[in-house]
Design an enzyme around this catalytic site. Structure first.
Site, PDB file in Angstrom:
ATOM      1  N   GLY A  31      84.726 -29.846   2.687  1.00  0.00           N
ATOM      2  CA  GLY A  31      85.021 -30.506   3.958  1.00  0.00           C
ATOM      3  C   GLY A  31      85.620 -31.891   3.787  1.00  0.00           C
ATOM      4  N   THR A  32      85.118 -32.641   2.822  1.00  0.00           N
ATOM      5  CA  THR A  32      85.609 -34.018   2.653  1.00  0.00           C
ATOM      6  C   THR A  32      87.087 -34.014   2.289  1.00  0.00           C
ATOM      7  OG1 THR A  32      83.410 -34.751   1.977  1.00  0.00           O
ATOM      8  CG2 THR A  32      85.266 -36.154   1.336  1.00  0.00           C
TER       9      THR A  32
ATOM     10  N   ASN B  51      77.465 -33.642  12.992  1.00  0.00           N
ATOM     11  CA  ASN B  51      76.536 -33.258  11.931  1.00  0.00           C
ATOM     12  C   ASN B  51      75.159 -33.900  12.071  1.00  0.00           C
ATOM     13  OD1 ASN B  51      78.638 -35.323  11.223  1.00  0.00           O
ATOM     14  ND2 ASN B  51      77.104 -35.851   9.705  1.00  0.00           N
TER      15      ASN B  51
ATOM     16  N   GLN C 220      80.413 -28.214  10.758  1.00  0.00           N
ATOM     17  CA  GLN C 220      79.110 -27.766  11.281  1.00  0.00           C
ATOM     18  C   GLN C 220      79.292 -26.628  12.291  1.00  0.00           C
ATOM     19  OE1 GLN C 220      76.080 -28.796  10.267  1.00  0.00           O
ATOM     20  NE2 GLN C 220      76.795 -30.435   8.939  1.00  0.00           N
TER      21      GLN C 220
ATOM     22  N   HIS D 173      79.550 -24.509   2.097  1.00  0.00           N
ATOM     23  CA  HIS D 173      78.107 -24.655   1.834  1.00  0.00           C
ATOM     24  C   HIS D 173      77.288 -24.910   3.099  1.00  0.00           C
ATOM     25  CE1 HIS D 173      77.345 -29.189   1.688  1.00  0.00           C
ATOM     26  NE2 HIS D 173      78.662 -29.173   1.707  1.00  0.00           N
TER      27      HIS D 173
ATOM     28  N   THR E 197      94.655 -25.736  -9.906  1.00  0.00           N
ATOM     29  CA  THR E 197      94.199 -24.351 -10.031  1.00  0.00           C
ATOM     30  C   THR E 197      93.070 -24.095  -9.038  1.00  0.00           C
ATOM     31  OG1 THR E 197      94.761 -24.392 -12.363  1.00  0.00           O
ATOM     32  CG2 THR E 197      93.252 -22.642 -11.641  1.00  0.00           C
TER      33      THR E 197
ATOM     34  N   CYS F 240      73.605 -41.565   1.922  1.00  0.00           N
ATOM     35  CA  CYS F 240      74.736 -41.802   1.025  1.00  0.00           C
ATOM     36  C   CYS F 240      74.412 -41.147  -0.318  1.00  0.00           C
ATOM     37  CB  CYS F 240      75.023 -43.293   0.891  1.00  0.00           C
ATOM     38  SG  CYS F 240      73.726 -44.178   0.057  1.00  0.00           S
TER      39      CYS F 240
HETATM   40  N1  PLP Z   1      82.270 -32.996   7.992  1.00  0.00           N
HETATM   41  C1  PLP Z   1      81.053 -32.750   8.487  1.00  0.00           C
HETATM   42  C2  PLP Z   1      80.863 -32.680   9.964  1.00  0.00           C
HETATM   43  C3  PLP Z   1      79.964 -32.562   7.625  1.00  0.00           C
HETATM   44  O1  PLP Z   1      78.759 -32.311   8.128  1.00  0.00           O
HETATM   45  C4  PLP Z   1      80.196 -32.634   6.230  1.00  0.00           C
HETATM   46  C5  PLP Z   1      79.076 -32.507   5.284  1.00  0.00           C
HETATM   47  O2  PLP Z   1      77.973 -32.952   5.538  1.00  0.00           O
HETATM   48  C6  PLP Z   1      81.498 -32.870   5.773  1.00  0.00           C
HETATM   49  C7  PLP Z   1      82.506 -33.059   6.678  1.00  0.00           C
HETATM   50  C8  PLP Z   1      81.798 -32.947   4.308  1.00  0.00           C
HETATM   51  O3  PLP Z   1      81.837 -31.653   3.745  1.00  0.00           O
HETATM   52  P1  PLP Z   1      81.612 -31.422   2.173  1.00  0.00           P
HETATM   53  O4  PLP Z   1      80.148 -31.650   1.908  1.00  0.00           O
HETATM   54  O5  PLP Z   1      82.033 -30.013   1.951  1.00  0.00           O
HETATM   55  O6  PLP Z   1      82.473 -32.384   1.447  1.00  0.00           O
END
Ligand code: PLP
Length: 387
Positions: A71-72, A155, A185, A207, A243, A331
């Protein structure tokens, strides 16, 4: 004693079908999917099948899916590539706008670019009036908006955002802007097909719904010619070099299929568990504030603010009773940070200091709820007596 895991919004246990699918791929299909030989072609075929499964599960077509490390990365790519695209089209200093309650993965790239933030209302939803004001002001000052990002569900609180209304405002006032939603989420609990038809970019992470960490995707609408933020071997149709994490992507696809098949039933069952959990705590101790109670929320998250309680002391006592939960957000060091989400909602800081997020998943049981209610009530009474 087995732990009662009430931290599914942070991460979920991998589904057994996911573990089996990933193990099989790690052992039997380890070749580089970009290669030319038979084994490489087989890995690539599996990648294609996973791409089709993921696209189908979330309402996109295979060509829309750019696999990422989660997600990040998907959120960072959405913001940075949208700004790069606007600059490539000749906009000198494109503006990024996001809601004040976004995850840090959106918030920080927007902040870094000198962007603007949409205020939240006290129920946790974005202020459409403020969004409108920001877009009108940008237009008046001659600044083109490159991207607007509003998450599908929060989240910390589970509050669902009115993305369709956000889209109407953005399309009317800033038709050139790319609209992104972080559905990390939301995708675990709600059908994303309407979202897919509404936004230009959507982030998902495996995840959060029984898949592995380090696998996710950014869905990119056909109309967006997204430039790569990461250059390399031209993978993902030149949109993300590197990759591919084949086993992680197979795990993502497997988790997506299980999640979508069971989602409606889980939504009802887990929603009832969450309501019982919340009622038990609200009835068990005085001065409990349910965050976002009047807004539409995901069925699995209960976020509470407890007057006269420090989150860290509460989480410590919960863990002693084998209940795993979290506070606002943590964090990398595991330390608690003040919640920007609660601050944006106008929750007084004394109350925000006593926040706890209890989040359930498909495997949660009545026993988990009973244990959590008992542990929270006992811990809060103990902390308040001491204070
Ligand atoms: N965005 C939201 C709303 C999240 O809850 C999270 C993870 O807690 C992320 C982005 C980041 O995802 P990842 O843990 O896969 O980097």
């Amino acid at each position: 004693m087995a732990a009662h895991y009430l931290d599914h919004a942070a991460s979920t246990p991998p589904h057994p079908a996911v573990v089996a699918a990933m193990t099989e791929v790690i052992e039997s299909s380890f070749a580089n999917p970009s290669g030319a030989h038979r084994m490489a072609r087989e890995a690539n075929r599996r990648l294609d099948a996973a791409r089709a499964a993921v696209a189908g599960a979330f309402g996109w077509t295979p060509g829309n899916i750019v696999f990422t490390s989660g997600g990040t990365e998907a959120d960072n790519l959405a913001v940075n590539a949208s700004l790069a695209l606007a600059a490539r089209r000749g906009t000198p200093d494109p503006l990024a706008i996001c809601s004040a309650v976004e995850h840090h993965a959106v918030l920080e790239p927007v902040e870094h670019s000198g962007g603007a933030f949409i205020a939240a209302r006290s129920d946790g939803t974005v202020s459409l009036d403020h969004l409108e004001e920001l877009l009108v002001d940008a237009d008046r000052s001659g600044r083109m908006v490159g991207i607007v990002s509003v998450m599908a569900a929060n989240n910390e609180t589970g509050v669902v955002q009115p993305v369709a209304e956000v889209a109407r405002v953005v399309r009317r006032l800033a038709p050139q802007a790319i609209l992104h939603t972080d559905a990390v989420q939301y995708a675990a609990w709600e059908d994303t097909r309407d979202l897919a038809a509404t936004v230009d970019l959507m982030s998902v992470s495996a995840h959060k719904f029984g898949g592995p960490k380090g696998a996710g995707f950014l869905a990119v609408a056909d109309s967006v010619d997204l430039p790569a933020a990461q250059l390399g071997g031209g993978q993902e149709r030149d949109r993300r070099g590197g990759t591919q994490n084949v086993s992680g992507i197979i795990g993502l696809a497997s988790a997506a299929e299980v999640t979508v098949a069971d989602r409606a039933g889980n939504n009802v069952r887990v929603g009832a568990l969450r309501d019982r959990l919340e009622r038990g705590i609200v009835d068990g101790v005085p001065d409990v504030h349910v965050t976002g109670a009047t807004a539409r929320r995901l069925p699995n998250i209960s976020h509470l603010c407890l007057a006269g309680v420090e989150s860290e002391a509460l989480l410590f006592l919960l863990e002693k009773d084998d209940v795993m939960a979290s506070a606002a957000s943590s964090c990398a060091s595991g330390a608690q940070q003040a919640s920007h989400v609660l601050a944006a909602m106008g929750v007084p800081s004394e109350l925000a200091r006593g926040s706890v997020r209890l989040s359930l998943g498909p495997a949660s049981t009545d026993a988990d709820v009973d244990a959590a209610v008992e542990a929270v009530v006992a811990a809060v009474n103990r902390i308040r007596r001491r204070g």
